[in-house]
Write a protein that holds these residues in place. Sequence first.
Motif, mmCIF file in Angstrom:
data_model
loop_
_atom_site.group_PDB
_atom_site.id
_atom_site.type_symbol
_atom_site.label_atom_id
_atom_site.label_comp_id
_atom_site.label_asym_id
_atom_site.label_seq_id
_atom_site.Cartn_x
_atom_site.Cartn_y
_atom_site.Cartn_z
ATOM 1 N N GLN A 202 0.831 -1.205 0.000
ATOM 2 C CA GLN A 202 0.000 0.000 0.000
ATOM 3 C C GLN A 202 0.866 1.257 0.000
ATOM 4 O O GLN A 202 0.614 2.203 -0.756
ATOM 5 N N ASP A 206 1.235 4.411 -2.828
ATOM 6 C CA ASP A 206 1.048 5.813 -2.446
ATOM 7 C C ASP A 206 2.288 6.639 -2.772
ATOM 8 O O ASP A 206 2.191 7.777 -3.248
ATOM 9 N N GLY A 210 -0.037 6.614 -6.957
ATOM 10 C CA GLY A 210 -1.202 5.882 -7.428
ATOM 11 C C GLY A 210 -0.984 5.248 -8.783
ATOM 12 O O GLY A 210 0.025 5.489 -9.457
ATOM 13 N N ARG A 234 -7.808 6.430 -10.817
ATOM 14 C CA ARG A 234 -6.444 6.423 -10.289
ATOM 15 C C ARG A 234 -6.537 5.860 -8.881
ATOM 16 O O ARG A 234 -7.070 6.502 -7.974
ATOM 17 N N ASP A 236 -5.368 4.706 -5.259
ATOM 18 C CA ASP A 236 -4.337 4.935 -4.247
ATOM 19 C C ASP A 236 -3.899 3.580 -3.697
ATOM 20 O O ASP A 236 -4.333 2.513 -4.167
#
Length: 380
Positions: A202, A206, A210, A234, A236
């Motif tokens: 994740q 970020d 993205g 898009r 994230d």
Amino acid sequence: MSAESTPDPAIPGPGESRADGRRRGKGRRRKPRDRRRKALLAMAWTAAGIVVLGGTGAGVLYFKLNGNLTSVDIDQALGTDRPEKADDGSENILVLGSDTRSGGNKQLGGGTDDGTARSDTAMVVHVYKGHKKASVVSIPRDTLIDRPGCTDTDGGEHPAETDAMFNSAYSTGGAACAVKTVESVSGLRMDHYLEVDFSGFQQLIDDLGGVQVTTTEDIKDPDSHLDLKAGTHRLDGEQSLGLVRTRHGVGDGSDLGRIQLQQAFVKALVHQVKDIGLLGNPKKLYDIADTATKTVTTDSDLGSVNSLMSFASGLKGIAPGSMHMVTMPVIYDPADGNRVLVEKDKARQVWDALRNDRPIPASATEDTATGEAKDVVSAS
């Protein structure tokens, strides 16, 4: 701990086992410098930040980044009873995405922190002689296999088990057992190992700003926290994580459909990384390198920034169009529609081709279970 798959409350359904470890009865399946270097990311999303780092001259940041890395000594744990290394210049890399429910991953992955982790994503990356092209073979986590006995990196012994789910190898004996199992299934020597967890994935997305994708239909899966309307988005980091974990409401609802989404996301990620101009943004580059080195686990041979840079440099000639992504040929288990079985003859075509450093023939993946989610997601 039983080698039967540990239940995953966050993603119930076609690929999961009951909490008591028994299989459910038969049920319905639910429906940096140039572009070539950056394109190396198509090998797997898990290696993204590391590859971008390669060749950029991290210099004074070397010691900090080097201290971030975690590695495991796969060779010592597995000993000499392994397939022979190829002598033609080709390489095989096992890339795993793990779904431990501890620490920062508990909120992201859902479910309970039961002290275990599972290999939610598994890809065998074969880099051909000359390092100009590669094939990627995804192994479904729900595949029933005969797991070999293995020794983990702490010296613990784990007996062999028949009809075990593939992803139980990692939860049983960690990285070493996962490598041993893949080598047993494929007959190929894994030269390297790369792993990343949920929270690291994740944060990497970020840091990249993205990833843009287009979906041809609505995707809504409360278990993976994903809710997308058909169209261009898009994503994230949290949405990207939801996409690569989604299995419900797409295709037949199986892990095979999720694999198709993962492969589509990898292609979208390649397009994104090619266009963000990292070399002109040192802070973004450092953020990506810092995140990647904190969250990636490697085999001991890649356990330093210098080794990773050398590894990436050796692969810089691989372009996106020179990568072939397939799923290991499987069929649904006639006794349990929530499981899949290796289609042995076709799988042998895949592994034999890679062993002989040849392209995977189209016939190897014809008339096999697919997941029915092809083209639901594409790069924008």
